[in-house]
Design a protein around this motif. Structure first.
Motif, mmCIF file in Angstrom:
data_model
loop_
_atom_site.group_PDB
_atom_site.id
_atom_site.type_symbol
_atom_site.label_atom_id
_atom_site.label_comp_id
_atom_site.label_asym_id
_atom_site.label_seq_id
_atom_site.Cartn_x
_atom_site.Cartn_y
_atom_site.Cartn_z
ATOM 1 N N GLY A 57 0.834 -1.199 0.000
ATOM 2 C CA GLY A 57 0.000 0.000 0.000
ATOM 3 C C GLY A 57 0.866 1.244 0.000
ATOM 4 O O GLY A 57 0.551 2.235 0.664
ATOM 5 N N MET B 234 0.060 3.860 -3.436
ATOM 6 C CA MET B 234 -1.198 3.413 -4.034
ATOM 7 C C MET B 234 -1.973 2.680 -2.952
ATOM 8 O O MET B 234 -1.403 2.293 -1.932
ATOM 9 C CB MET B 234 -0.921 2.480 -5.214
ATOM 10 N N PRO B 235 -3.271 2.448 -3.160
ATOM 11 C CA PRO B 235 -4.022 1.669 -2.167
ATOM 12 C C PRO B 235 -3.466 0.253 -2.057
ATOM 13 O O PRO B 235 -3.024 -0.327 -3.048
ATOM 14 C CB PRO B 235 -5.447 1.662 -2.744
ATOM 15 N N LYS B 236 -3.518 -0.286 -0.863
ATOM 16 C CA LYS B 236 -3.043 -1.646 -0.658
ATOM 17 C C LYS B 236 -3.955 -2.618 -1.391
ATOM 18 O O LYS B 236 -5.181 -2.588 -1.233
ATOM 19 C CB LYS B 236 -3.036 -1.965 0.843
ATOM 20 N N ASP B 237 -3.340 -3.489 -2.204
ATOM 21 C CA ASP B 237 -4.131 -4.386 -3.040
ATOM 22 C C ASP B 237 -3.338 -5.666 -3.279
ATOM 23 O O ASP B 237 -2.585 -5.775 -4.251
ATOM 24 C CB ASP B 237 -4.474 -3.706 -4.372
#
Length: 347
Positions: A151, A154-157
């Motif tokens: 994350g 950027m968003p954790k994914d």
């Protein structure tokens, strides 16, 4: 802590064979001790990014120099020498001349990710990595995978992170293969163990020490591969040669026990001593025990006490050693303390 899937992710596992001299408290040659455990991969644990990545401090393997016959890569050369402002300038010039220069984009991503020569900015780093990944740059894909897992920028994914690592692996990145193997082993599903071993093997063939260690663990346990102590020993030896401390410890254990390799206590002691000198607490504890009983090295209570103190300073206490060394004179204790302090300060 290193950032990328390998070392710290590796709080694993399995407890290895305890050396014969660590079996019971009554006999110094069979003294009680905590089992030596693997320091390597998160086998059965949730994986976290821990292999060298573009945001590992002082990491310099992400920007790939041009293939033979091409002009010298001034940006990469400056990066390797620590001239980060120059590296940034040269990479920028390259992109202005060629908007599809993927290695230059990846280098800018690394500089932004680490804050080298520019203000640290993970979001900008990810933007540059995406541009490079669009040009099929494996290093950029691998970095995006790690950032998505963390994350960072950027968003954790986790799903996206895995997809990026799979793409990077398909494009030949051995570090991505290793990190992908850790994700697979981290699922805890026996069905994923063979797939994890296959990924570890790709990285091990590229001489990545932590991967050699982790594949050795699987061979030692017979998980995802046939149980084979000889193969494990060979992998641990290669990992040790590549500077991996966990491999060094495990190879020393196999040498001491004669498991998968010819028994050699003197060689085992050398590996434990080398790991100890690099600050490894298990190595410090094990060489202390060897000095205490005179196995593989000449018996030396002062050395034993010094290494025991160094290990205890890192939280690895040993009641058997404390008891065994309780008869040291005040002068011997003072010498041991001086040695321990010197070794701690040298690190």
């Amino acid at each position: 802590m290193r950032r990328a899937i390998c070392g710290a992710l590796a709080v694993v596992g399995a407890v290895w064979v305890v050396p014969a001299w660590a079996a019971g408290p009554s006999d110094p040659a069979k003294s009680a001790a905590q089992p030596i455990g693997a320091q390597g991969p998160g086998l059965g644990k949730k994986p976290l990014p821990e292999l060298p990545s573009p945001y590992t401090p002082n990491y310099t393997r992400g920007a790939v120099p041009p293939a033979g016959g091409q002009p010298a890569d001034l940006a990469y050369g400056a990066y390797q020498r620590g001239q980060y402002v120059t590296a940034f300038r040269e990479a920028t010039k390259r992109i202005e001349a060629n908007p599809k220069d993927a290695p230059a984009m990846t280098l800018l991503g690394e500089l932004y990710n680490q804050g080298l020569g520019v203000k640290q900015d993970p979001v900008k780093a990810a933007d540059w990595y995406r541009l490079a990944a669009a040009q099929n740059d494996a290093a950029a894909m691998s970095s995006l995978g790690l950032m998505a897992l963390d994350g960072r920028g950027m968003p954790k994914d986790p799903k996206a992170g895995r997809r990026w690592l799979e793409q990077a692996t398909a494009h030949g990145s051995p570090t991505a293969a290793y990190n992908l193997g850790l994700i697979l082993i981290g699922t805890g599903k026996p069905s994923d163990e063979a797939a994890a071993a296959a990924q570890f093997r790709k990285a091990a063939d590229a001489e990545i020490g932590p991967a050699q260690h982790d594949l050795g663990v699987l061979y030692l346990q017979g998980r995802g591969v046939p149980k084979d102590a000889s193969m494990a020993a060979s992998l641990f030896r290669r990992g040790a040669d590549n500077g991996d401390l966990a491999s060094e410890i495990e190879y020393a254990i196999l040498l001491f026990n004669g498991n998968g390799v010819t028994k050699d206590e003197r060689s085992a002691a050398r590996y434990f001593l080398h790991a100890a000198s690099r600050g490894n607490a298990i190595g410090q504890n094990r060489i202390a025990r060897l000095y205490a009983v005179g196995r593989g090295v000449a018996k030396n209570p002062v050395e034993a006490a010094a290494w025991n103190l160094a290990a205890a300073g890192q939280g690895l206490s040993d009641a058997w050693l404390d008891q065994t060394l309780s008869g040291l004179s005040s002068e011997e204790r003072a010498r041991a303390e001086r040695l321990a302090n010197e070794r701690i300060e040298q690190r």
